[in-house]
Design an enzyme around this catalytic site. Structure first.
Site, short mmCIF file in Angstrom:
data_model
loop_
_atom_site.label_atom_id
_atom_site.label_comp_id
_atom_site.label_asym_id
_atom_site.label_seq_id
_atom_site.Cartn_x
_atom_site.Cartn_y
_atom_site.Cartn_z
N ASN A 12 0.86 -1.19 0.00
CA ASN A 12 0.00 0.00 0.00
C ASN A 12 0.90 1.24 0.00
OD1 ASN A 12 -1.87 1.99 0.43
ND2 ASN A 12 -2.44 1.35 2.50
N LYS A 14 0.04 4.26 -0.48
CA LYS A 14 -0.66 5.46 0.04
C LYS A 14 -0.42 6.65 -0.90
CE LYS A 14 -0.43 3.41 4.58
NZ LYS A 14 -0.48 3.57 6.02
N HIS A 86 -9.98 1.33 4.63
CA HIS A 86 -8.69 1.53 5.32
C HIS A 86 -8.91 2.53 6.45
CE1 HIS A 86 -4.62 2.75 6.20
NE2 HIS A 86 -4.23 1.62 5.63
N GLU A 88 -7.31 4.94 7.48
CA GLU A 88 -7.07 6.37 7.15
C GLU A 88 -8.28 6.97 6.45
OE1 GLU A 88 -3.27 5.72 5.26
OE2 GLU A 88 -2.45 5.19 7.22
N GLU A 156 -6.08 -4.66 10.73
CA GLU A 156 -5.05 -3.64 10.93
C GLU A 156 -5.34 -2.87 12.22
OE1 GLU A 156 -2.97 -2.54 7.07
OE2 GLU A 156 -4.72 -1.26 7.17
N GLY A 162 1.93 2.53 10.91
CA GLY A 162 2.89 3.62 10.75
C GLY A 162 3.55 4.04 12.05
N SER A 198 2.77 -1.86 10.58
CA SER A 198 4.22 -1.96 10.79
C SER A 198 4.78 -3.34 10.46
CB SER A 198 4.61 -1.53 12.20
OG SER A 198 4.22 -0.18 12.42
N GLY A 219 2.57 -1.06 4.50
CA GLY A 219 2.60 0.35 4.13
C GLY A 219 4.04 0.83 3.99
N GLY A 220 4.58 1.40 5.06
CA GLY A 220 5.92 2.00 5.03
C GLY A 220 6.99 1.14 4.38
P1 PGA Z 1 2.31 0.50 7.84
O1 PGA Z 1 0.89 0.71 7.10
O2 PGA Z 1 2.86 -0.79 7.31
O3 PGA Z 1 3.11 1.69 7.44
O4 PGA Z 1 2.02 0.43 9.30
C1 PGA Z 1 0.01 -0.36 6.90
C2 PGA Z 1 -1.28 0.14 6.27
O5 PGA Z 1 -1.71 1.25 6.59
O6 PGA Z 1 -1.90 -0.57 5.46
#
Ligand code: PGA
Length: 240
Positions: A12, A14, A86, A88, A156, A162, A198, A219-220
């Site tokens: 992802n 983002k 998601h 966010e 999640e 994050g 994470s 994500g990251g």
């Molecule tokens: P992250 O994000 O791996 O940076 O924690 C995961 C996500 O939001 O899908």
């Protein structure tokens, strides 16, 4: 012990530019891999031969919704997946359980596989409400076996997204088993439930070894090709 379901590693990106090189994001024989770029980079990912999904899609097929993109358009662009709900989106765009359910249904109708994200906040976990929260989020969803496309879930925990804080493998496994137990019997064994929050090379192997964890939504670490590659390699090894 071999995995019951094919592992799925999702990147992802983002609202970040697509990383380079793209070839490390290719699917492998034993593991599904898909990228979720910003809308403007979807065509580039598809041209590069990657399995691609969108990070969001509207529930209506067409109409006066300035700035939005429909599931039918996402499908026509060549995507196979779409993220729904998601955290966010739920947080910054106030998307409700009912709205997320409409999106998932529209995705299935358009022939896309929705990956529906669920998970609790830190406050909810501290108040021991994490199970009630995911149960509420799940109950809103169109979980029907007769849907033509597979619906995937991503657990999640918001406190792990994050933040560098990951749920421990036993903590994640407990929630995944709980989520699976709530699914209708006829889709319980086949539904893939990804973990997100994470996920990184250091924890991928242990998370993927858990019985009810069928992949990772990254994500990251997905923005760093070497780290992502290491996560995919962990999945290939766990699948072997
Ligand atoms: P992250 O994000 O791996 O940076 O924690 C995961 C996500 O939001 O899908």
């Amino acid at each position: 012990m071999p995995k019951m379901r094919k592992l799925f590693i999702a990147a992802n990106w983002k609202m970040n530019p697509a990383p380079s090189p793209l070839d490390v994001y290719a699917a492998t024989a034993s593991t599904d891999v898909a990228v979720f770029p910003a809308f403007l980079d979807i065509a580039t990912a598809i041209r590069a031969g990657l399995v691609t999904g969108a990070q969001w899609g509207h529930s209506k097929p067409t109409g006066a919704y300035t700035g939005d993109v429909s599931m039918a358009m996402i499908k026509a662009a060549g995507c196979r997946y779409v993220l729904c709900g998601h955290s966010e989106r739920r947080q910054y765009h106030k998307e409700s359980d009912a709205f997320v359910a409409e999106q998932a249904l529209a995705a299935l109708e358009a022939g896309l596989h929705p990956i529906v994200c669920i998970g609790e906040t830190l406050e909810e976990r501290e108040a021991k409400k994490e199970k009630a929260v995911v149960e509420r989020q799940l109950k809103a969803l169109p979980l029907k076996a007769e849907a033509t496309a597979e619906l995937l879930l991503a657990y999640e925990p918001i406190w792990a997204i994050g933040t560098g804080k990951t749920a421990t493998a036993p903590q994640a496994q407990e929630m995944h088993a709980f989520i699976r137990s709530l699914l209708p019997k006829d889709i319980q064994a086949k539904t893939r439930i990804l973990y997100g929050g994470s996920a990184k090379p250091e924890n991928a192997y242990e998370l993927l070894h858990q019985k009810d964890i069928d992949g990772l939504l990254v994500g990251g670490a997905s923005l760093k090709p070497k780290e992502f590659q290491a996560i995919v390699e962990a999945a290939v090894e766990v699948s072997a």
